[in-house]
Write an enzyme that holds these catalytic residues in place. Sequence first.
Site, PDB file in Angstrom:
ATOM      1  N   ASP A  47       0.843  -1.195  -0.018  1.00 44.70           N
ATOM      2  CA  ASP A  47      -0.058  -0.073   0.003  1.00 44.70           C
ATOM      3  C   ASP A  47       0.855   1.247  -0.005  1.00 44.70           C
ATOM      4  O   ASP A  47       2.088   1.121  -0.562  1.00 44.70           O
ATOM      5  CB  ASP A  47      -0.948  -0.070   1.296  1.00 44.70           C
ATOM      6  N   ASP A  55      -0.525   1.679  17.359  1.00 42.06           N
ATOM      7  CA  ASP A  55      -1.286   0.738  17.745  1.00 42.06           C
ATOM      8  C   ASP A  55      -1.256  -0.559  16.863  1.00 42.06           C
ATOM      9  O   ASP A  55      -2.090  -1.414  16.997  1.00 42.06           O
ATOM     10  CB  ASP A  55      -2.728   1.101  18.053  1.00 42.06           C
ATOM     11  N   HIS A  77      -3.599   5.941   3.303  1.00 44.16           N
ATOM     12  CA  HIS A  77      -4.531   4.807   2.970  1.00 44.16           C
ATOM     13  C   HIS A  77      -3.839   3.574   3.599  1.00 44.16           C
ATOM     14  O   HIS A  77      -4.570   2.735   4.267  1.00 44.16           O
ATOM     15  CB  HIS A  77      -4.388   4.797   1.604  1.00 44.16           C
ATOM     16  N   ASN A 171     -13.933  -0.121  -6.986  1.00 43.24           N
ATOM     17  CA  ASN A 171     -14.800   0.976  -6.686  1.00 43.24           C
ATOM     18  C   ASN A 171     -15.720   1.717  -7.869  1.00 43.24           C
ATOM     19  O   ASN A 171     -15.752   2.825  -8.013  1.00 43.24           O
ATOM     20  CB  ASN A 171     -14.409   2.214  -5.562  1.00 43.24           C
ATOM     21  N   ALA A 181      -7.471  -7.927  -8.671  1.00 47.59           N
ATOM     22  CA  ALA A 181      -8.648  -8.834  -7.857  1.00 47.59           C
ATOM     23  C   ALA A 181      -8.943 -10.001  -9.006  1.00 47.59           C
ATOM     24  O   ALA A 181      -9.454 -10.901  -8.470  1.00 47.59           O
ATOM     25  CB  ALA A 181      -9.464  -7.882  -7.466  1.00 47.59           C
ATOM     26  N   TYR A 183      -7.748 -11.860 -11.047  1.00 49.05           N
ATOM     27  CA  TYR A 183      -6.889 -13.182 -11.511  1.00 49.05           C
ATOM     28  C   TYR A 183      -7.346 -14.349 -10.408  1.00 49.05           C
ATOM     29  O   TYR A 183      -7.773 -14.077  -9.347  1.00 49.05           O
ATOM     30  CB  TYR A 183      -5.536 -12.534 -10.963  1.00 49.05           C
ATOM     31  N   SER A 233     -11.502  -0.914  -0.712  1.00 50.69           N
ATOM     32  CA  SER A 233      -9.978  -0.887  -0.134  1.00 50.69           C
ATOM     33  C   SER A 233     -10.319  -1.595   1.682  1.00 50.69           C
ATOM     34  O   SER A 233      -9.198  -2.211   1.821  1.00 50.69           O
ATOM     35  CB  SER A 233      -9.487   0.265   0.101  1.00 50.69           C
TER      36      SER A 233
END
Length: 392
Positions: A47, A55, A77, A171, A181, A183, A233
């Site tokens: 990313d 955290d 992101h 989106n 995605a 594949y 995402s």
Amino acid sequence: MSLKIRQTASAQDQMPNSTLNWGAYAINAITAWSESTGSGVKIAVLDSGIGPINDVKVKEGYNCVNDNTDTTDRWGHGTMVASILAATHSSSLGIWGIAPDVEIYPVKVMDDTGTVKVDWAIAGVRWAIEKQVQIISISWYVPDNRFGDLQRILNEAYYDKGILIVAAAGNNGANGVECPARYDSTIAVAAITQNSQKLGMSAIGPEIELAAPGENIAGILPNNIIGSGNGTSFAVPYVTGTAALIWEKNSTLTNKQVRDILQTTATNKNTPDRDTLYGYGVINATAAIQTISGNLINNPSPTSTPNPNPTNANNNPNPTNTPNPTTNTPNPTTNTPNPTTNMPSGNVTDPQNSPTSNTDPYITNVIISIVVISIVIIIIFSVTYYTKKKAV
């Protein structure tokens, strides 16, 4: 993907805040945590980088954009994705990650304007393979690269190295699932609303495999700021986190077996089988863990799926042959992501309409069989007719 700032909230002592963490409740993660928290599972988050953040347990990383080890997130992101996936349950910000004890390896394949290039993505997957991670998280998409180096390196990761790959479907609404995605080597994740319906922007297509929360998702931005976002995402870390819970519970499972458990335990939404909106259904962490705890899967034998595109891991792809996306993502004026921006995207070609796609071998065999049978019938008819005529 869209992001916005939210006010900080205090963490709950016993149970996560149901407003900040509605997604964790929606996938039944709360009751799964007594059995598993993802401890020891290695996840590469490809990313925009991660942090600064307090955290999330972040391990070493790699910056594919600048070819160094600086994985600081200046877009926001990647930090959001990582926090939804792995924020500790002692967080003072109130965000509870789906798998808080996983090991996160940040891989920066997105620059500080939110742009992803295919050669950066390829380098990121290769680095993740070298680190022997178990899961690769992908919350971006690029132009169609089905027959290029990106698909080959992802095939290597999944089929040859046993890595599970989870990717955002995109989106673009009804315009089809994006690459990578789409594949076969990746799990394409759609997004649902707080009313458990398909999120309007979530992509539709036969490649959709699973669905997860993607509306008003709270997470942590760089410098420990609470934010929220919408889109596929942020659905990805719910699936990635659940896979990690499964793997901690039974470390002998293969990536294919973990994928099968995710599919068979998903909460069906639309039809008895897979559909184009939700795939096999909404991810269900507790059902997945109970499947293993109930000894339905006990000491499974390793399975092996051949790689349809075998590749030499030592071969470096040629970046000049790989298309790079052109995005119009605005450059944020602060360290906070622009709430109106979308993930990098490119043109998607339906493989069924692609001039380079191959004919289904089954159809070809049927056609050949029909032709052969027709020829045999004609020959038999001709011989019979000739014999009768000669006899007369």
